[in-house]
Design an enzyme around this catalytic site. Structure first.
Site, mmCIF file in Angstrom:
data_model
loop_
_atom_site.group_PDB
_atom_site.id
_atom_site.type_symbol
_atom_site.label_atom_id
_atom_site.label_comp_id
_atom_site.label_asym_id
_atom_site.label_seq_id
_atom_site.Cartn_x
_atom_site.Cartn_y
_atom_site.Cartn_z
ATOM 1 N N MET A 80 -11.901 5.382 -0.715
ATOM 2 C CA MET A 80 -12.568 5.594 0.561
ATOM 3 C C MET A 80 -13.129 7.021 0.487
ATOM 4 O O MET A 80 -12.605 7.968 1.087
ATOM 5 C CB MET A 80 -11.581 5.432 1.720
ATOM 6 C CG MET A 80 -11.183 3.983 1.937
ATOM 7 S SD MET A 80 -9.690 3.765 2.911
ATOM 8 C CE MET A 80 -8.471 3.819 1.605
ATOM 9 N N MET A 82 -8.297 8.742 -0.007
ATOM 10 C CA MET A 82 -9.111 9.190 1.125
ATOM 11 C C MET A 82 -9.543 10.638 0.915
ATOM 12 O O MET A 82 -8.717 11.486 0.578
ATOM 13 C CB MET A 82 -8.298 9.069 2.411
ATOM 14 C CG MET A 82 -7.836 7.649 2.655
ATOM 15 S SD MET A 82 -6.811 7.559 4.139
ATOM 16 C CE MET A 82 -6.462 5.797 4.115
ATOM 17 N N GLY A 112 -8.815 4.658 7.102
ATOM 18 C CA GLY A 112 -8.430 6.050 7.346
ATOM 19 C C GLY A 112 -6.949 6.217 7.618
ATOM 20 O O GLY A 112 -6.357 7.225 7.257
ATOM 21 N N PHE A 113 -6.353 5.190 8.230
ATOM 22 C CA PHE A 113 -4.944 5.334 8.594
ATOM 23 C C PHE A 113 -4.212 4.001 8.461
ATOM 24 O O PHE A 113 -4.785 2.948 8.704
ATOM 25 C CB PHE A 113 -4.808 5.841 10.046
ATOM 26 C CG PHE A 113 -5.486 7.164 10.250
ATOM 27 C CD1 PHE A 113 -6.816 7.227 10.633
ATOM 28 C CD2 PHE A 113 -4.804 8.354 9.994
ATOM 29 C CE1 PHE A 113 -7.465 8.439 10.777
ATOM 30 C CE2 PHE A 113 -5.443 9.578 10.130
ATOM 31 C CZ PHE A 113 -6.782 9.632 10.534
ATOM 32 N N GLY A 114 -2.934 4.083 8.070
ATOM 33 C CA GLY A 114 -2.106 2.877 8.080
ATOM 34 C C GLY A 114 -1.601 2.641 9.495
ATOM 35 O O GLY A 114 -1.797 3.465 10.395
ATOM 36 N N ASP A 156 -7.110 -5.876 3.947
ATOM 37 C CA ASP A 156 -6.406 -4.590 3.969
ATOM 38 C C ASP A 156 -6.486 -4.004 5.374
ATOM 39 O O ASP A 156 -7.565 -3.674 5.860
ATOM 40 C CB ASP A 156 -7.104 -3.655 2.955
ATOM 41 C CG ASP A 156 -6.517 -2.263 2.916
ATOM 42 O OD1 ASP A 156 -7.028 -1.455 2.121
ATOM 43 O OD2 ASP A 156 -5.585 -1.972 3.683
ATOM 44 N N GLY A 157 -5.274 -3.928 6.009
ATOM 45 C CA GLY A 157 -5.233 -3.267 7.321
ATOM 46 C C GLY A 157 -4.622 -4.167 8.368
ATOM 47 O O GLY A 157 -5.211 -5.189 8.721
ATOM 48 N N MET A 208 -12.082 -5.168 4.814
ATOM 49 C CA MET A 208 -11.216 -4.308 5.627
ATOM 50 C C MET A 208 -10.974 -4.979 6.970
ATOM 51 O O MET A 208 -11.921 -5.435 7.628
ATOM 52 C CB MET A 208 -11.864 -2.936 5.838
ATOM 53 C CG MET A 208 -11.946 -2.076 4.580
ATOM 54 S SD MET A 208 -10.343 -1.779 3.826
ATOM 55 C CE MET A 208 -9.564 -0.746 5.072
ATOM 56 N N ASP A 217 -4.523 3.855 -1.672
ATOM 57 C CA ASP A 217 -5.647 4.211 -0.790
ATOM 58 C C ASP A 217 -6.016 5.672 -0.982
ATOM 59 O O ASP A 217 -5.236 6.562 -0.632
ATOM 60 C CB ASP A 217 -5.227 3.972 0.669
ATOM 61 C CG ASP A 217 -5.239 2.495 0.992
ATOM 62 O OD1 ASP A 217 -4.210 1.967 1.442
ATOM 63 O OD2 ASP A 217 -6.294 1.874 0.783
ATOM 64 N N HIS A 275 -1.236 -1.079 -4.297
ATOM 65 C CA HIS A 275 -2.525 -0.641 -3.748
ATOM 66 C C HIS A 275 -2.471 0.847 -3.419
ATOM 67 O O HIS A 275 -1.532 1.306 -2.752
ATOM 68 C CB HIS A 275 -2.818 -1.444 -2.474
ATOM 69 C CG HIS A 275 -4.178 -1.239 -1.901
ATOM 70 N ND1 HIS A 275 -5.305 -1.869 -2.386
ATOM 71 C CD2 HIS A 275 -4.584 -0.473 -0.855
ATOM 72 C CE1 HIS A 275 -6.349 -1.497 -1.652
ATOM 73 N NE2 HIS A 275 -5.941 -0.661 -0.716
ATOM 74 N N HIS A 301 -8.268 1.961 -4.288
ATOM 75 C CA HIS A 301 -9.289 1.751 -3.241
ATOM 76 C C HIS A 301 -9.857 3.122 -2.861
ATOM 77 O O HIS A 301 -9.161 3.920 -2.223
ATOM 78 C CB HIS A 301 -8.603 1.066 -2.050
ATOM 79 C CG HIS A 301 -9.452 0.924 -0.834
ATOM 80 N ND1 HIS A 301 -8.891 0.617 0.407
ATOM 81 C CD2 HIS A 301 -10.778 1.041 -0.635
ATOM 82 C CE1 HIS A 301 -9.859 0.535 1.310
ATOM 83 N NE2 HIS A 301 -11.012 0.793 0.706
ATOM 84 N N SER A 321 0.846 -1.202 0.000
ATOM 85 C CA SER A 321 0.000 0.000 0.000
ATOM 86 C C SER A 321 0.875 1.244 0.000
ATOM 87 O O SER A 321 1.646 1.469 0.935
ATOM 88 C CB SER A 321 -0.905 0.022 1.238
ATOM 89 O OG SER A 321 -1.485 1.302 1.348
HETATM 90 C C1 DX5 Z 1 -6.711 2.031 5.857
HETATM 91 C C2 DX5 Z 1 -5.708 1.737 4.793
HETATM 92 C C3 DX5 Z 1 -4.626 0.842 5.362
HETATM 93 C C4 DX5 Z 1 -3.457 0.653 4.441
HETATM 94 C C5 DX5 Z 1 -2.556 -0.430 4.933
HETATM 95 O O1 DX5 Z 1 -7.635 2.920 5.409
HETATM 96 O O2 DX5 Z 1 -6.364 1.107 3.697
HETATM 97 O O3 DX5 Z 1 -5.218 -0.381 5.658
HETATM 98 O O4 DX5 Z 1 -3.908 0.288 3.197
HETATM 99 O O5 DX5 Z 1 -2.172 -0.098 6.216
HETATM 100 P P1 DX5 Z 1 -1.197 -1.008 7.106
HETATM 101 O O6 DX5 Z 1 -0.755 -2.177 6.270
HETATM 102 O O7 DX5 Z 1 -0.072 -0.104 7.463
HETATM 103 O O8 DX5 Z 1 -2.021 -1.427 8.271
HETATM 104 ZN ZN ZN Z 2 -6.912 0.072 0.967
#
Ligand code: DX5
Ligand code: ZN
Length: 231
Positions: free
Chosen positions: A71, A40, A145-147, A178-179, A140, A38, A36, A69, A11
């Site tokens: 969001m 937002m 929203g955040f990694g 993802d996540g 998910m 993301d 990937h 993706h 990602s």
């Molecule tokens: C959340 C993102 C995260 C990202 C991956 O909105 O979509 O899931 O892609 O984050 P990591 O792998 O750092 O949890």
């Molecule tokens: Zn994603």
């Protein structure tokens, strides 16, 4: 029907934002099948990441699949810009309700692969009506929203349910997670039936991204075989 081969999708959200082209090239050299992205909008999720211009910028540096993706609360105004920028897949959220069907048709009409994503609190039954219309179901495993967030275990049964429906209905969509995905959670999700793994922190934090991608693909493939997820 054997489950699809394992795909690893780093990602870009977890990459160095000061050099997207360099990071995309690094992902390409790593052998990752997908990259990937993301997206937002600061409304559907409480964060803003990047837009079509970044997809356009990384396109020349990653020649395999750009997996976008969205969001976003109003994705209908974004589908063409992302398609033009070079997206290969476009995924929208089932939480958008009545918008979903026209969105899936529009993505298809743009010649892109169609994905539907589902957030942790949303009941998995919400995606069932769309399964025959998509190429990808994105479960998910964190709240978007955040990694760098911790993996939500309660999402694993949702993966199992989607995998069971795929088998019962004889469909061929991919199951992406993802996540909070690292080697251990990738194996757990593979045992549940996932075949496509988005990982940001667990991959981009490695100096040797190629090794990290290879290792995650290996553990996921072994786990998927062990669990007999290949039927
Ligand atoms: C959340 C993102 C995260 C990202 C991956 O909105 O979509 O899931 O892609 O984050 P990591 O792998 O750092 O949890
Ligand atoms: Zn994603």
């Amino acid at each position: 029907m054997s489950s699809p081969r394992v795909i690893i999708a780093p990602s870009l959200l977890a990459s160095d934002f000061s050099r997207f082209g360099h990071e995309a090239a690094r992902a390409h050299r790593s052998g990752a099948e997908w990259l990937h992205l993301d997206i937002m909008d600061g409304h559907f999720v409480p964060n803003i990441s990047f837009g079509p211009q970044v997809v356009k910028a990384v396109r020349p540096h990653f020649s395999r699949v750009l997996d976008v993706h969205l969001m976003c609360s109003k994705p209908e105004i974004l589908l063409e810009p992302f398609a033009k920028a070079g997206a290969d897949h476009i995924t929208v959220h089932v939480e958008l309700g009545s918008q979903v069907t026209p969105l899936l048709w529009k993505i298809r009409s743009l010649g892109k692969k169609v994905g539907i994503a589902i957030n942790p609190p949303t009941r998995i039954s919400e995606v069932k009506p769309y399964l025959s219309k998509v190429d990808l179901v994105l479960v998910m495993t964190v709240n978007p929203g955040f990694g760098g967030q911790p993996f939500i275990e309660e999402c694993v049964p949702k993966i199992q349910q989607v995998a069971a429906w795929r088998k019962q209905l004889g469909l061929k969509f991919r199951i992406e997670v993802d996540g909070g995905i690292n080697d251990a959670t990738a194996a757990e999700c593979a045992r549940a039936g996932a075949d496509t793994f988005v990982a940001g922190t667990a991959l981009f934090s490695h100096r040797n991204l190629g090794l990290a991608v290879k290792r995650m693909r290996h553990v996921a493939a072994i786990a998927s075989k062990e669990s007999g997820a290949r039927t």
